[in-house]
Design a protein around this motif. Sequence first.
Motif, PDB file in Angstrom:
ATOM      1  N   SER A  12      49.719  37.141  41.967  1.00  0.00           N
ATOM      2  CA  SER A  12      48.889  37.839  42.965  1.00  0.00           C
ATOM      3  C   SER A  12      47.418  37.802  42.579  1.00  0.00           C
ATOM      4  O   SER A  12      46.545  37.643  43.430  1.00  0.00           O
ATOM      5  N   TYR A  13      47.129  37.940  41.292  1.00  0.00           N
ATOM      6  CA  TYR A  13      45.759  37.900  40.777  1.00  0.00           C
ATOM      7  C   TYR A  13      45.133  36.532  41.060  1.00  0.00           C
ATOM      8  O   TYR A  13      44.046  36.435  41.632  1.00  0.00           O
ATOM      9  N   VAL A  14      45.834  35.473  40.686  1.00  0.00           N
ATOM     10  CA  VAL A  14      45.316  34.120  40.891  1.00  0.00           C
ATOM     11  C   VAL A  14      45.163  33.818  42.376  1.00  0.00           C
ATOM     12  O   VAL A  14      44.139  33.285  42.814  1.00  0.00           O
ATOM     13  N   ARG A  15      46.155  34.160  43.166  1.00  0.00           N
ATOM     14  CA  ARG A  15      46.097  33.884  44.611  1.00  0.00           C
ATOM     15  C   ARG A  15      44.937  34.633  45.275  1.00  0.00           C
ATOM     16  O   ARG A  15      44.236  34.064  46.115  1.00  0.00           O
ATOM     17  N   ALA A  16      44.739  35.887  44.920  1.00  0.00           N
ATOM     18  CA  ALA A  16      43.644  36.659  45.524  1.00  0.00           C
ATOM     19  C   ALA A  16      42.296  36.005  45.223  1.00  0.00           C
ATOM     20  O   ALA A  16      41.429  35.922  46.106  1.00  0.00           O
ATOM     21  N   ILE A  17      42.117  35.525  44.008  1.00  0.00           N
ATOM     22  CA  ILE A  17      40.868  34.852  43.660  1.00  0.00           C
ATOM     23  C   ILE A  17      40.744  33.540  44.425  1.00  0.00           C
ATOM     24  O   ILE A  17      39.716  33.266  45.058  1.00  0.00           O
ATOM     25  N   ASN A  18      41.786  32.719  44.389  1.00  0.00           N
ATOM     26  CA  ASN A  18      41.716  31.408  45.030  1.00  0.00           C
ATOM     27  C   ASN A  18      41.595  31.480  46.545  1.00  0.00           C
ATOM     28  O   ASN A  18      41.014  30.592  47.166  1.00  0.00           O
ATOM     29  N   HIS A  20      40.000  33.896  47.970  1.00  0.00           N
ATOM     30  CA  HIS A  20      38.775  34.683  48.174  1.00  0.00           C
ATOM     31  C   HIS A  20      39.067  35.963  48.955  1.00  0.00           C
ATOM     32  O   HIS A  20      38.304  36.364  49.831  1.00  0.00           O
ATOM     33  N   ASP A  21      40.175  36.601  48.578  1.00  0.00           N
ATOM     34  CA  ASP A  21      40.650  37.811  49.249  1.00  0.00           C
ATOM     35  C   ASP A  21      40.273  39.030  48.411  1.00  0.00           C
ATOM     36  O   ASP A  21      41.039  39.489  47.557  1.00  0.00           O
ATOM     37  N   HIS A  26      41.191  43.694  44.772  1.00  0.00           N
ATOM     38  CA  HIS A  26      40.861  45.078  44.414  1.00  0.00           C
ATOM     39  C   HIS A  26      42.103  45.969  44.400  1.00  0.00           C
ATOM     40  O   HIS A  26      42.200  46.889  43.588  1.00  0.00           O
ATOM     41  N   ALA A  27      43.052  45.683  45.270  1.00  0.00           N
ATOM     42  CA  ALA A  27      44.276  46.484  45.354  1.00  0.00           C
ATOM     43  C   ALA A  27      45.167  46.314  44.120  1.00  0.00           C
ATOM     44  O   ALA A  27      46.060  47.132  43.884  1.00  0.00           O
ATOM     45  N   LEU A  28      44.925  45.304  43.311  1.00  0.00           N
ATOM     46  CA  LEU A  28      45.736  45.071  42.117  1.00  0.00           C
ATOM     47  C   LEU A  28      45.441  46.056  40.990  1.00  0.00           C
ATOM     48  O   LEU A  28      46.219  46.171  40.048  1.00  0.00           O
ATOM     49  N   PHE A  29      44.332  46.786  41.078  1.00  0.00           N
ATOM     50  CA  PHE A  29      43.878  47.621  39.969  1.00  0.00           C
ATOM     51  C   PHE A  29      44.095  49.102  40.238  1.00  0.00           C
ATOM     52  O   PHE A  29      43.759  49.610  41.304  1.00  0.00           O
ATOM     53  N   ALA A  30      44.618  49.787  39.224  1.00  0.00           N
ATOM     54  CA  ALA A  30      44.771  51.239  39.283  1.00  0.00           C
ATOM     55  C   ALA A  30      43.393  51.889  39.151  1.00  0.00           C
ATOM     56  O   ALA A  30      42.436  51.260  38.688  1.00  0.00           O
ATOM     57  N   GLU A  31      43.308  53.142  39.527  1.00  0.00           N
ATOM     58  CA  GLU A  31      42.029  53.870  39.470  1.00  0.00           C
ATOM     59  C   GLU A  31      41.427  53.872  38.066  1.00  0.00           C
ATOM     60  O   GLU A  31      40.226  53.784  37.902  1.00  0.00           O
ATOM     61  N   GLN A  32      42.260  53.957  37.062  1.00  0.00           N
ATOM     62  CA  GLN A  32      41.776  54.031  35.669  1.00  0.00           C
ATOM     63  C   GLN A  32      41.822  52.680  34.948  1.00  0.00           C
ATOM     64  O   GLN A  32      41.723  52.627  33.725  1.00  0.00           O
ATOM     65  N   ILE A  56      33.023  37.048  40.686  1.00  0.00           N
ATOM     66  CA  ILE A  56      34.135  36.220  41.157  1.00  0.00           C
ATOM     67  C   ILE A  56      33.902  35.784  42.604  1.00  0.00           C
ATOM     68  O   ILE A  56      33.834  34.597  42.905  1.00  0.00           O
ATOM     69  N   PHE A  57      33.766  36.751  43.497  1.00  0.00           N
ATOM     70  CA  PHE A  57      33.750  36.409  44.918  1.00  0.00           C
ATOM     71  C   PHE A  57      32.406  35.874  45.403  1.00  0.00           C
ATOM     72  O   PHE A  57      32.369  34.891  46.146  1.00  0.00           O
ATOM     73  N   ASP A  58      31.297  36.463  44.994  1.00  0.00           N
ATOM     74  CA  ASP A  58      29.994  35.914  45.379  1.00  0.00           C
ATOM     75  C   ASP A  58      29.787  34.529  44.770  1.00  0.00           C
ATOM     76  O   ASP A  58      29.119  33.683  45.360  1.00  0.00           O
ATOM     77  N   ALA A  59      30.387  34.283  43.610  1.00  0.00           N
ATOM     78  CA  ALA A  59      30.273  32.991  42.934  1.00  0.00           C
ATOM     79  C   ALA A  59      31.324  31.989  43.423  1.00  0.00           C
ATOM     80  O   ALA A  59      31.371  30.860  42.954  1.00  0.00           O
ATOM     81  N   GLN A  60      32.181  32.415  44.344  1.00  0.00           N
ATOM     82  CA  GLN A  60      33.227  31.566  44.926  1.00  0.00           C
ATOM     83  C   GLN A  60      34.090  30.898  43.854  1.00  0.00           C
ATOM     84  O   GLN A  60      34.366  29.698  43.882  1.00  0.00           O
ATOM     85  N   VAL A  61      34.518  31.707  42.900  1.00  0.00           N
ATOM     86  CA  VAL A  61      35.351  31.228  41.801  1.00  0.00           C
ATOM     87  C   VAL A  61      36.720  30.807  42.324  1.00  0.00           C
ATOM     88  O   VAL A  61      37.280  31.434  43.222  1.00  0.00           O
ATOM     89  N   THR A  62      37.232  29.729  41.740  1.00  0.00           N
ATOM     90  CA  THR A  62      38.622  29.334  41.932  1.00  0.00           C
ATOM     91  C   THR A  62      39.221  29.077  40.561  1.00  0.00           C
ATOM     92  O   THR A  62      38.520  28.709  39.618  1.00  0.00           O
TER      93      THR A  62
END
Length: 86
Positions: A12-18, A20-21, A26-32, A56-62
């Motif tokens: 899910s982490y890799v897919r969200a980055i690739n 650009h979601d 952001h939903a992958l992280f707990a409040e703490q 990550i997102f402004d830099a369009q990381v994949t």
Amino acid sequence: MQTQQLPRLADSYVRAINEHDRAAFHALFAEQAVVDDAGRVFRGRDAIRDWSNRDIFDAQVTLDVRGASAAEGDTTITTKVEGNFD
């Protein structure tokens, strides 16, 4: 390596980055949650959101997954990182 071979959360982490979601990422992280990015530490969702939006997102990381290993509940992913950065 296909992301399907990764544990669900890592996939899910890799897919969200690739994809650009930002919302999915952001939903992958707990409040703490805490992120250590090469010695820069970001604590909590707000700090992680600001970091990921900028670095990550402004830099369009994949991420091109090259390998992964799991031990004692931790997953390590080796990737080739591309994007608009130096």
